[in-house]
Design an enzyme around this catalytic site. Structure first.
Site: not given
Ligand code: GLY
Length: 374
Positions: A96, A157
Site C-alpha cells: 500500500d 487491491d
Molecule cells: N485495501 C484494503 C481495503 O480495501 O480494505
C-alpha cells in the site's frame, strides 16, 4: 453542458462549501473515520502505518485543484511530511505504499516538481519493488502478523498500487519498475478474475516455487463470494493497467468485471459489502459505489463504444450517494456515510476516508477537473 456535468458542478459546489469548513477545523490530522460525527479521529496518531493514510492528502490535492484555495495545498503537504516516519519503518511498509505516497508525495511532485516529494515517492516505489516475488510474479501484500508469515499472499487491491511503479519508471527513465508492475498485472489477470467477471480477494502462493496454490476469502462474506470493494478495485485497477501498459487485453478484463458489477447493482444503488452476502442483515459499503463510479469513468475514457453505459452507471451511483448517501451537514466532518471495512466485523455502515476521496475524484472527472493521480 450536459446533465452529468451540471449534476457534478452542483454537487461539487456543495462539497467545496462543506470541506472548507471541515479542513479549517481539522488542521494537522489524518482522518480515517469519525467520532460522533464531529471530528475525524487522527488515524496517524493511532496507527502511522495504516494503509489509508494517503487518502486525506489526495482529497486535499483534488480540493486544491477544485477551489484554488491554498489551505488545501498547505494541508496536503503537511500530511505528506507527517508520513516521513513511515519511510524508514521497514517492517511496516507494504504494497500500500502506492496508496500512501501516490496520493501525497507523487501528487505533490506532479504539482510543482518538488525534489523532496520526488525522493519520497521514489523511496516508496523502491521499497515496493523489493516486495516482488520473482518466482510467483506477485507483489507480497501484507507483512507478518501475530507470528504468521504472510510471504505467500497477493490481493486484488494491489492493482491500485501499481501506478506508483509506473510513475517511478517515468521519473527515473528506467523501465524496471514498470516491468514488475506489468508482471503482477498479468498474474492478476490470469488468476484473480473468475469467468463471470467477479474477482477473488486473496491468492495464496508457494513463495519458494512461485506455484499458485488456491484462493481465500478476505473482507467479503466467504471464500468464493464477491466482495464489492474488491470488484471496484478490479475495475479501476485493470482500466489503469490498460492505459499504462497499452494493452487492450486489460481493458477487456476491466470490462468483464465492470459488466458483472453493473449487472449486480441493486435498484436503489445501495451496494452491499458482498454481492453474494445473505439478504439479511443488509450491510452496505458505499465506498464500493464511489470507487466503482470513478473506475467506470476511467474505463469510459478508454472505451468509446461502451462509454455511455459506464458513464450512465457512474452517474447513477454518484447521484444515489449525493441524494441519500452523503452527509451534507457542515458541522459533521465526513461526506460519504454507510461504508464497511469488511463483512465480518462488529460495526458496519460508517464513514471511511477513501469513500470521500473517490466520491470527489469521480465528480471531478465528470466535469473534467480531476487531477490524474494514478
Ligand atoms: N485495501 C484494503 C481495503 O480495501 O480494505
Amino acid at each position: 453542458m450536459d446533465n452529468a456535468e451540471t449534476f457534478a458542478e452542483k454537487t461539487l459546489a456543495q462539497v467545496s462549501a462543506k470541506m472548507k469548513a471541515v479542513v479549517a477545523r481539522n488542521r494537522g490530522i489524518i482522518p480515517y473515520t469519525t467520532d460522533a460525527q464531529q471530528h475525524f479521529s487522527d488515524m496517524y496518531q493511532k496507527d502511522p502505518f495504516w494503509w489509508t493514510n494517503g487518502f486525506w492528502g489526495g482529497e486535499l490535492w483534488q480540493l486544491n485543484r477544485l477551489t484554488g484555495e491554498d489551505l488545501f495545498r498547505e494541508e496536503a503537504i503537511a500530511v505528506e511530511r507527517k508520513l516521513d516516519a513511515n519511510l524508514t519503518a521497514v517492517d511496516h511498509l507494504d504494497h500500500d505504499n502506492g496508496f500512501k505516497w501516490g496520493l501525497t508525495a507523487v501528487a505533490h511532485f506532479k504539482d510543482d516538481q518538488d525534489p523532496d516529494a520526488r525522493r519520497r515517492g521514489l523511496l516508496a516505489a523502491e521499497n515496493m519493488a523489493g516486495r516482488f516475488n520473482l518466482a510467483g510474479h506477485y507483489f507480497r501484500a501484507w507483512n507478518d502478523e501475530d507470528g504468521t508469515n504472510r510471504a505467500d499472499l497477493a490481493i486484488i487491491d494491489c492493482m491500485m498500487n501499481l501506478p506508483l511503479l509506473v510513475w517511478a519508471s517515468q521519473v527515473e527513465q528506467d523501465p524496471r519498475f514498470k516491468h514488475l508492475a506489468l508482471a503482477h498485472a498479468k498474474m492478476a489477470q490470469q488468476l484473480m478474475v473468475r469467468g463471470d467477471g467477479s474477482v477473488k480477494h486473496i491468492l495464496v502462493f508457494d513463495p519458494e516455487t512461485g506455484a499458485y496454490l488456491h484462493s481465500q476469502g478476505g473482507q467479503g462474506y466467504a471464500h468464493g463470494s464477491s466482495w464489492t470493494r474488491g470488484q471496484a478495485w478490479g475495475i479501476y485497477g485493470f482500466a489503469l493497467a490498460a492505459r499504462h501498459f497499452h494493452d487492450p487485453s486489460f481493458l477487456m478484463t476491466a470490462q468483464r468485471i465492470a459488466n458483472y458489477f453493473i449487472a449486480n447493482i441493486p435498484a436503489d444503488c445501495r451496494i452491499p459489502v458482498d454481492f453474494r452476502q445473505p439478504l439479511t442483515p443488509f450491510y452496505e459499503d458505499a465506498s464500493a459505489a464511489a470507487i466503482a463510479a470513478s473506475g467506470l469513468l476511467e474505463l469510459a475514457a478508454d472505451q468509446p463504444k461502451d462509454a455511455p453505459l459506464y458513464q450512465r452507471t457512474a452517474v447513477r451511483l454518484l447521484q444515489a450517494l449525493a441524494d441519500d448517501g452523503v452527509d451534507w451537514d457542515k458541522d459533521h466532518d465526513a461526506l460519504v456515510k454507510r461504508c464497511s471495512a469488511q463483512y465480518h466485523e462488529p460495526h458496519h455502515e460508517y464513514p471511511i476516508i477513501y469513500a470521500d476521496y473517490f466520491f470527489i475524484e469521480a465528480l471531478m472527472k465528470l466535469n473534467h477537473t480531476a487531477l490524474d493521480l494514478w
